[in-house]
Design a protein around this motif. Structure first.
Motif, PDB file in Angstrom:
ATOM      1  N   UNK A 269      56.352  46.831  62.660  1.00  0.00           N
ATOM      2  CA  UNK A 269      55.276  45.937  62.241  1.00  0.00           C
ATOM      3  C   UNK A 269      53.926  46.600  62.448  1.00  0.00           C
ATOM      4  N   UNK A 270      53.171  46.684  61.362  1.00  0.00           N
ATOM      5  CA  UNK A 270      51.788  47.174  61.386  1.00  0.00           C
ATOM      6  C   UNK A 270      50.890  45.965  61.565  1.00  0.00           C
ATOM      7  N   UNK A 271      50.191  45.915  62.675  1.00  0.00           N
ATOM      8  CA  UNK A 271      49.379  44.742  63.017  1.00  0.00           C
ATOM      9  C   UNK A 271      47.914  44.887  62.612  1.00  0.00           C
ATOM     10  N   UNK A 272      47.591  45.914  61.834  1.00  0.00           N
ATOM     11  CA  UNK A 272      46.199  46.182  61.458  1.00  0.00           C
ATOM     12  C   UNK A 272      45.752  45.311  60.272  1.00  0.00           C
ATOM     13  N   UNK A 273      44.504  45.454  59.910  1.00  0.00           N
ATOM     14  CA  UNK A 273      43.918  44.716  58.787  1.00  0.00           C
ATOM     15  C   UNK A 273      44.467  45.205  57.447  1.00  0.00           C
ATOM     16  N   UNK A 274      44.220  44.452  56.400  1.00  0.00           N
ATOM     17  CA  UNK A 274      44.628  44.844  55.046  1.00  0.00           C
ATOM     18  C   UNK A 274      43.979  46.178  54.660  1.00  0.00           C
ATOM     19  N   UNK A 275      42.719  46.353  54.981  1.00  0.00           N
ATOM     20  CA  UNK A 275      42.024  47.604  54.644  1.00  0.00           C
ATOM     21  C   UNK A 275      42.672  48.795  55.338  1.00  0.00           C
ATOM     22  N   UNK A 276      43.052  48.615  56.576  1.00  0.00           N
ATOM     23  CA  UNK A 276      43.709  49.688  57.321  1.00  0.00           C
ATOM     24  C   UNK A 276      45.085  49.982  56.743  1.00  0.00           C
ATOM     25  N   UNK A 277      45.850  48.949  56.431  1.00  0.00           N
ATOM     26  CA  UNK A 277      47.172  49.084  55.818  1.00  0.00           C
ATOM     27  C   UNK A 277      47.056  49.855  54.514  1.00  0.00           C
ATOM     28  N   UNK A 278      46.082  49.472  53.682  1.00  0.00           N
ATOM     29  CA  UNK A 278      45.904  50.124  52.389  1.00  0.00           C
ATOM     30  C   UNK A 278      45.535  51.600  52.534  1.00  0.00           C
ATOM     31  N   UNK A 279      44.847  51.924  53.600  1.00  0.00           N
ATOM     32  CA  UNK A 279      44.456  53.319  53.851  1.00  0.00           C
ATOM     33  C   UNK A 279      45.676  54.181  54.138  1.00  0.00           C
ATOM     34  N   UNK A 280      46.724  53.594  54.671  1.00  0.00           N
ATOM     35  CA  UNK A 280      47.962  54.305  54.968  1.00  0.00           C
ATOM     36  C   UNK A 280      48.743  53.577  56.030  1.00  0.00           C
ATOM     37  N   UNK A 281      50.077  53.590  55.889  1.00  0.00           N
ATOM     38  CA  UNK A 281      50.941  52.909  56.850  1.00  0.00           C
ATOM     39  C   UNK A 281      52.307  53.588  56.866  1.00  0.00           C
ATOM     40  N   UNK A 282      53.117  53.193  57.804  1.00  0.00           N
ATOM     41  CA  UNK A 282      54.465  53.733  57.921  1.00  0.00           C
ATOM     42  C   UNK A 282      55.300  53.158  56.786  1.00  0.00           C
ATOM     43  N   UNK A 283      55.943  54.049  56.047  1.00  0.00           N
ATOM     44  CA  UNK A 283      56.806  53.610  54.962  1.00  0.00           C
ATOM     45  C   UNK A 283      57.914  52.731  55.525  1.00  0.00           C
ATOM     46  N   UNK A 284      58.094  51.567  54.949  1.00  0.00           N
ATOM     47  CA  UNK A 284      59.106  50.636  55.414  1.00  0.00           C
ATOM     48  C   UNK A 284      58.614  49.634  56.442  1.00  0.00           C
ATOM     49  N   UNK A 285      57.374  49.812  56.917  1.00  0.00           N
ATOM     50  CA  UNK A 285      56.828  48.862  57.882  1.00  0.00           C
ATOM     51  C   UNK A 285      56.494  47.542  57.189  1.00  0.00           C
ATOM     52  N   UNK A 286      56.394  46.510  57.990  1.00  0.00           N
ATOM     53  CA  UNK A 286      55.972  45.196  57.529  1.00  0.00           C
ATOM     54  C   UNK A 286      54.512  45.027  57.928  1.00  0.00           C
ATOM     55  N   UNK A 287      53.683  44.582  56.990  1.00  0.00           N
ATOM     56  CA  UNK A 287      52.280  44.332  57.313  1.00  0.00           C
ATOM     57  C   UNK A 287      52.147  42.906  57.824  1.00  0.00           C
ATOM     58  N   UNK A 288      51.806  42.777  59.096  1.00  0.00           N
ATOM     59  CA  UNK A 288      51.688  41.470  59.711  1.00  0.00           C
ATOM     60  C   UNK A 288      50.567  41.520  60.758  1.00  0.00           C
ATOM     61  N   UNK A 289      49.325  41.283  60.328  1.00  0.00           N
ATOM     62  CA  UNK A 289      48.221  41.296  61.287  1.00  0.00           C
ATOM     63  C   UNK A 289      48.478  40.332  62.436  1.00  0.00           C
ATOM     64  N   UNK A 290      47.994  40.681  63.595  1.00  0.00           N
ATOM     65  CA  UNK A 290      48.266  39.914  64.807  1.00  0.00           C
ATOM     66  C   UNK A 290      47.953  38.435  64.637  1.00  0.00           C
ATOM     67  N   UNK A 291      46.844  38.112  64.000  1.00  0.00           N
ATOM     68  CA  UNK A 291      46.457  36.703  63.837  1.00  0.00           C
ATOM     69  C   UNK A 291      47.455  35.921  62.990  1.00  0.00           C
ATOM     70  N   UNK A 292      48.311  36.591  62.229  1.00  0.00           N
ATOM     71  CA  UNK A 292      49.276  35.921  61.354  1.00  0.00           C
ATOM     72  C   UNK A 292      50.702  35.901  61.922  1.00  0.00           C
ATOM     73  N   UNK A 293      50.921  36.537  63.060  1.00  0.00           N
ATOM     74  CA  UNK A 293      52.281  36.666  63.593  1.00  0.00           C
ATOM     75  C   UNK A 293      52.930  35.313  63.849  1.00  0.00           C
TER      76      UNK A 293
END
Length: 160
Positions: A54-78
């Protein structure tokens, strides 16, 4: 008094090392809470089941690059989205930017509050990228050269 005759004072042993039982408990506990980028990469490459990164960063950070196969779930949305994003019983591995950020720790705490088994990935996205693991963006997947200060440039695991 010369340097050769004076008793050296150790900065390392000024506080003695813990006894064996305490050391065993401490280091075992750390491994129960933490994992590293190499172990996560190995499990993802092997298709090990039951792990959700789980990548807990912002949408902008996710869009900049993330681990392939990770789930984007910012902490405030968990709390609101964990049930849809993480299968019951899966071990969650949280990450954020890097060692200077405690976002992965906050995300791990949220998952623990919800009853999920969870570990924090040491080094975060920074060390994932610095060790040359695949980085996904909307443009595709790429790899950066390995930073020789973080991993062997040969691509061979450090075998630690």
């Amino acid at each position: 008094m010369s340097a050769t005759t004076a008793a050296a004072v150790s900065a390392v042993t000024a506080v003695p090392a813990a006894d064996n039982a305490a050391a065993l408990a401490h280091f075992t506990a750390r491994l129960a809470f933490e994992t590293d980028v190499s172990d996560v990469a190995a499990d993802l490459a092997a298709g090990v089941p039951g792990i959700v990164v789980v990548d807990s960063r912002s949408r902008e950070s996710w869009d900049q690059g993330h681990i392939e196969g990770a789930v984007h779930l910012p902490t405030a949305e968990i709390a609101a989205r964990a049930a849809e994003a993480v299968p019951a019983g899966a071990t969650v591995v949280t990450y954020c930017w890097g060692p200077g950020c405690n976002g992965a720790t906050r995300a791990a705490l949220e998952f623990a509050r919800l009853g999920h088994p969870v570990k924090e990935m040491l080094g975060g996205f920074e060390y994932w990228a610095r060790e040359g693991f695949p980085v996904a963006t909307a443009s595709g997947v790429s790899r950066s050269p390995v930073d020789p200060l973080t991993a062997p440039v040969s691509g061979v695991a450090c075998a630690c």
